[in-house]
Design an enzyme around this catalytic site. Structure first.
Site, PDB file in Angstrom:
ATOM      1  N   GLU A 284       0.816  -1.206   0.000  1.00  4.28           N
ATOM      2  CA  GLU A 284       0.000   0.000   0.000  1.00  4.28           C
ATOM      3  C   GLU A 284       0.854   1.261   0.000  1.00  4.28           C
ATOM      4  O   GLU A 284       1.946   1.278   0.557  1.00  4.28           O
ATOM      5  CB  GLU A 284      -0.896   0.004   1.243  1.00  4.28           C
ATOM      6  CG  GLU A 284      -1.800  -1.210   1.276  1.00  4.28           C
ATOM      7  CD  GLU A 284      -2.723  -1.232   2.484  1.00  4.28           C
ATOM      8  OE1 GLU A 284      -3.402  -2.240   2.659  1.00  4.28           O
ATOM      9  OE2 GLU A 284      -2.763  -0.252   3.237  1.00  4.28           O
TER      10      GLU A 284
ATOM     11  N   CYS B  67       3.334   8.416   1.516  1.00  6.24           N
ATOM     12  CA  CYS B  67       3.877   7.431   2.452  1.00  6.24           C
ATOM     13  C   CYS B  67       4.078   6.120   1.678  1.00  6.24           C
ATOM     14  O   CYS B  67       3.126   5.548   1.153  1.00  6.24           O
ATOM     15  CB  CYS B  67       2.891   7.258   3.605  1.00  6.24           C
ATOM     16  SG  CYS B  67       3.441   6.096   4.846  1.00  6.24           S
TER      17      CYS B  67
ATOM     18  N   CYS C 168       6.444  -6.870   7.466  1.00  6.15           N
ATOM     19  CA  CYS C 168       7.563  -6.373   8.264  1.00  6.15           C
ATOM     20  C   CYS C 168       7.982  -7.461   9.238  1.00  6.15           C
ATOM     21  O   CYS C 168       7.147  -8.167   9.789  1.00  6.15           O
ATOM     22  CB  CYS C 168       7.155  -5.120   9.030  1.00  6.15           C
ATOM     23  SG  CYS C 168       8.546  -4.331   9.879  1.00  6.15           S
TER      24      CYS C 168
ATOM     25  N   CYS D  50       6.776  -5.141  16.044  1.00  7.78           N
ATOM     26  CA  CYS D  50       6.493  -4.167  17.105  1.00  7.78           C
ATOM     27  C   CYS D  50       5.086  -4.459  17.623  1.00  7.78           C
ATOM     28  O   CYS D  50       4.156  -4.707  16.844  1.00  7.78           O
ATOM     29  CB  CYS D  50       6.594  -2.744  16.569  1.00  7.78           C
ATOM     30  SG  CYS D  50       8.255  -2.325  15.998  1.00  7.78           S
TER      31      CYS D  50
ATOM     32  N   CYS E 240       1.818  -2.553  16.268  1.00 11.60           N
ATOM     33  CA  CYS E 240       1.701  -2.285  14.827  1.00 11.60           C
ATOM     34  C   CYS E 240       1.027  -3.458  14.130  1.00 11.60           C
ATOM     35  O   CYS E 240       1.480  -4.594  14.229  1.00 11.60           O
ATOM     36  CB  CYS E 240       3.097  -2.059  14.235  1.00 11.60           C
ATOM     37  SG  CYS E 240       3.083  -1.791  12.450  1.00 11.60           S
TER      38      CYS E 240
ATOM     39  N   SER F 168      11.669   5.689  15.143  1.00 12.93           N
ATOM     40  CA  SER F 168      10.490   5.303  15.912  1.00 12.93           C
ATOM     41  C   SER F 168      10.925   4.923  17.315  1.00 12.93           C
ATOM     42  O   SER F 168      11.388   3.813  17.543  1.00 12.93           O
ATOM     43  CB  SER F 168       9.799   4.121  15.219  1.00 12.93           C
ATOM     44  OG  SER F 168       9.283   4.545  13.983  1.00 12.93           O
ATOM     45  N   LEU F 169      10.785   5.851  18.226  1.00  9.48           N
ATOM     46  CA  LEU F 169      11.350   5.670  19.568  1.00  9.48           C
ATOM     47  C   LEU F 169      10.365   4.959  20.501  1.00  9.48           C
ATOM     48  O   LEU F 169      10.653   3.894  21.029  1.00  9.48           O
ATOM     49  CB  LEU F 169      11.728   7.045  20.113  1.00  9.48           C
ATOM     50  CG  LEU F 169      12.785   7.096  21.193  1.00  9.48           C
ATOM     51  CD1 LEU F 169      14.086   6.445  20.751  1.00  9.48           C
ATOM     52  CD2 LEU F 169      13.045   8.559  21.579  1.00  9.48           C
TER      53      LEU F 169
ATOM     54  N   ASN G 283      -3.323   4.204  16.735  1.00 11.99           N
ATOM     55  CA  ASN G 283      -4.485   3.778  15.933  1.00 11.99           C
ATOM     56  C   ASN G 283      -4.868   2.371  16.356  1.00 11.99           C
ATOM     57  O   ASN G 283      -4.136   1.428  16.062  1.00 11.99           O
ATOM     58  CB  ASN G 283      -4.133   3.770  14.438  1.00 11.99           C
ATOM     59  CG  ASN G 283      -3.959   5.167  13.914  1.00 11.99           C
ATOM     60  OD1 ASN G 283      -4.786   6.033  14.148  1.00 11.99           O
ATOM     61  ND2 ASN G 283      -2.860   5.404  13.229  1.00 11.99           N
TER      62      ASN G 283
ATOM     63  N   CYS H 107      -1.480   5.203  10.272  1.00  8.58           N
ATOM     64  CA  CYS H 107      -0.211   4.566  10.636  1.00  8.58           C
ATOM     65  C   CYS H 107      -0.434   3.188  11.226  1.00  8.58           C
ATOM     66  O   CYS H 107      -1.292   2.994  12.066  1.00  8.58           O
ATOM     67  CB  CYS H 107       0.508   5.376  11.695  1.00  8.58           C
ATOM     68  SG  CYS H 107       1.002   6.977  11.152  1.00  8.58           S
TER      69      CYS H 107
END
Ligand code: SAH
Length: 378
Positions: A104, A117, A124, A128, A131, A231-232, A309, A352
């Site tokens: 996407e 984006c 991935c 995480c 996510c 991305s902390l 989200n 996100c």
């Protein structure tokens, strides 16, 4: 509609795809076939600046060379299989790759810019915990062609809308995947994004976002002058280990040191964006905000606070507005540039961590084939 699919269908797997080559790569290609290297700039311009994929239209190239390119190479894109525009103007595309995988890309218009984006991998591998892309596993890296095609397609499809002000002015590699684990293909694609003969985006307008692959941050800093986002999401190792498992390999001290080295290599006025997803009761206290101030000391910083989200089964919820506000104030009072990211494209699942595509998971974590959630209203 532009006719990329006809071209795509006639592509042969054995022929080189010119979208895989940045200008340097094309120069080498032309040198190999005994042509002048300036042909590379001409072809890059035709493809990326003018959007021409038919060799016969490349009129400043000799007929013989046009015929040769047509016979021995392809300009091959993924196919757009879904295209939706959100009520807030965000537009999302689902692209089907040759092997059936789907990725996407999302276009996010704002007052003064239009940000694309872009995905860098199918799925991935980092897993995480908050996510949803990560939850669905990993299949493979995208090729340079598959990355830059997202920019090529979005540029043309936005152009076709003929709406003033809508264009791709910024690119963020914040879609599906961890860009720094697909280093070479990402670097080639970024070079094209920043090449004046291609998309000509300035170094402030192209951002690679990473969960913190320390050695790759160093290599990136050596090669390119561009924006880095990290991305902390946590300010101590114990918490970050649980949110971003990659932290076990590259803990915070090493990550922050790599950020400092990266900034030192960049031209003046560069800064690092730290992304921080606010998870209710997990990482969103005033104390966490204060620790974030300490952690980023000495690094030119922009903090991007991202309201979580939610998705089914995540186990997390979004921080209440008041807590987001307080977190923001602590940072702002300490003089840190901070923005709270607005959630965009919610109604088309473009927000996100919601870019899930259709992934045949090659990692052992999940073995399943997921349909994308494409229910939407425009
Ligand atoms: N792998 C890269 C780029 C992809 S993620 C990285 O980690 O930076 C892009 C951003 O979206 C990251 O900051 C990621 O942490 C964030 N994100 C992922 N899931 C999210 C969710 N459910 N809500 C809000 N942000 C999320």
């Amino acid at each position: 509609m532009i006719s990329v699919t006809a071209q795509a269908n006639s592509a042969s797997a054995s022929k080189p795809n010119l979208l895989d080559l940045d200008r340097q790569g094309l120069e080498a290609f032309f040198a190999d076939i005994g042509e002048k290297t300036f042909r590379a700039s001409q072809v890059v311009k035709w493809i990326h600046q003018k959007g021409v994929t038919d060799f016969q239209q490349m009129t400043n190239i000799s007929q013989a060379l046009r015929d040769h390119l047509q016979a021995s190479t392809v300009i091959h894109m993924p196919e757009v299989v879904y295209d939706a525009t959100s009520s807030d103007g965000t537009r999302k595309w689902l692209l089907q790759l040759d092997d059936g995988n789907r990725i996407e890309s999302v276009y996010i218009p704002e007052d003064d810019r239009g940000t694309l984006c872009v995905s860098s991998q199918v799925g991935c591998a980092l897993d995480c915990s908050f996510c949803s892309t990560g939850r669905r596993g990993f299949n493979r890296n995208l090729s340079t062609a598959e990355i830059i095609a997202q920019v090529w397609l979005a540029t043309r499809l936005i152009d076709e809308e003929k709406k003033p002000g809508r264009k791709v002015t910024n690119v963020v590699l914040m879609g599906m995947g961890e860009p720094l684990l697909n280093f070479d293909n990402v670097v080639r694609a970024v070079r094209l994004m920043m090449d004046d003969f291609a998309y000509g985006l300035s170094k402030r307008r192209v951002t690679v976002s990473t969960a913190g692959v320390v050695p790759a941050i160093d290599r990136l800093g050596d090669l390119l002058d561009m924006r880095l986002a990290v991305s902390l999401h946590a300010t101590d190792d114990a918490l970050r280990d649980s949110l971003v498992p990659l932290n076990r390999k590259y803990p915070l001290r090493e990550l922050m040191a790599a950020c400092r080295r990266f900034i030192d290599k960049q031209s003046a006025r560069s800064r690092i964006t730290f992304e921080y997803v606010l998870l209710d009761g997990v990482n969103d206290s005033e104390q966490h905000a204060k620790q974030l101030v300490q952690l980023t000391k000495g690094i030119p910083t922009l903090v991007n606070l991202i309201p979580f989200n939610p998705f089914a089964g995540s186990g997390y919820s979004t921080s209440p507005r008041k807590r987001v506000q307080r977190f923001y104030e602590v940072l702002a009072e300490a003089g840190i540039n901070t923005v709270v990211r607005r959630t965009r494209g919610d109604d088309i699942d473009a927000a996100c961590g919601q870019l899930v595509g259709m992934i045949e998971d090659k990692s052992r974590r999940h073995r399943r084939f997921e349909e994308p959630r494409i229910g939407m209203q425009t």
